[in-house]
Design a protein around this motif. Structure first.
Motif, short mmCIF file in Angstrom:
data_model
loop_
_atom_site.label_atom_id
_atom_site.label_comp_id
_atom_site.label_asym_id
_atom_site.label_seq_id
_atom_site.Cartn_x
_atom_site.Cartn_y
_atom_site.Cartn_z
N TYR A 83 0.65 -1.53 -0.29
CA TYR A 83 0.34 0.50 0.05
C TYR A 83 0.98 1.28 -0.14
N ALA A 84 1.74 1.37 0.64
CA ALA A 84 2.29 2.34 0.48
C ALA A 84 3.73 2.56 -0.51
N GLU A 85 4.14 1.85 -0.72
CA GLU A 85 4.80 1.83 -2.23
C GLU A 85 3.79 2.23 -3.70
N MET B 298 -0.42 5.65 0.11
CA MET B 298 -0.79 5.57 1.23
C MET B 298 -0.10 6.58 2.62
N SER B 299 -1.35 6.72 3.82
CA SER B 299 -0.47 7.49 5.09
C SER B 299 -0.32 6.30 5.61
N ASN C 240 5.35 9.89 -0.23
CA ASN C 240 3.84 9.77 -0.13
C ASN C 240 2.76 10.90 -0.25
N ALA C 241 3.09 11.76 0.42
CA ALA C 241 1.64 13.14 0.42
C ALA C 241 2.25 13.44 -0.57
N LEU C 242 3.04 14.18 -1.29
CA LEU C 242 3.93 14.53 -2.28
C LEU C 242 2.78 14.08 -3.20
N GLY D 102 -10.23 11.46 4.15
CA GLY D 102 -9.26 11.57 3.18
C GLY D 102 -8.26 10.48 3.26
N GLU D 103 -7.09 11.09 3.43
CA GLU D 103 -5.73 10.12 3.23
C GLU D 103 -4.99 10.66 4.27
#
Length: 169
Positions: free
Chosen positions: A83-85, A89-90, A125-127, A153-154
């Motif tokens: 999920y992160a890659e 996602m946060s 990830n946020a960027l 949201g995120e």
């Protein structure tokens, strides 16, 4: 409208699960080779007195720690990494997805283990999420920031969201 969103997410999650299953089977084959390599690496230093003994001792301890981790915890960590890659996602978003009855359904302990052991650049990830909102939805910086930190949201931290806004081009 929420039911339509859940159905859409369910189909998307089914696709993600299929990708993960394929990845798990391919990882299983390479893991055996990696563990064989580790065994060879631990036997060579014993024969060679020039190698420091501490390096030999550390490797089996790490393997022992990993062996004590329940399978479900390891699965939660692999899923969290995915999920992160792939979905940028946060940390909070991944945790919620891991424990959700509509998501992965992992126990809270397994999800917390995954989050605690996941090493990732959350600001990056946020960027990436911010870029996606800016490009595909033509959102303003303030709307992107709100979406990034929203509990609906995120779920990025305010610091991660501000980093994303500050670095949007």
């Amino acid at each position: 409208m929420k039911k339509v969103f859940k159905l859409g997410c369910g189909g998307f999650l089914a696709l993600i699960i299929l990708v993960v299953i394929i990845a798990v089977f391919s990882d299983g084959e390479t893991s055996e080779v990696d563990s064989d390599t580790k065994v060879e690496a631990t036997t060579e230093p014993k024969e060679n007195a020039a190698e420091p003994k501490e390096a030999v001792k550390e490797e089996p301890k790490e393997e022992a720690k990993e062996d004590n981790v329940p399978r479900e915890y390891k699965s939660a960590l692999k899923k969290a990494e995915m999920y992160a890659e792939t979905m940028q996602m946060s940390k909070a978003g991944i945790y919620d997805q891991l424990i959700s009855e509509y998501g992965e359904g992992f126990p809270k302990e397994a999800a917390q283990y995954a989050i605690d052991n996941l090493e990732h650049d959350w600001k990056a990830n946020a960027l990436e999420k911010a870029k996606s909102y800016a490009e595909t939805m033509a959102m303003s910086d303030s709307a992107i920031y709100d979406q990034l930190i929203s509990e609906y949201g995120e779920k990025f931290t305010p610091e991660e969201a501000q980093y994303a806004i500050d670095n949007l081009e």
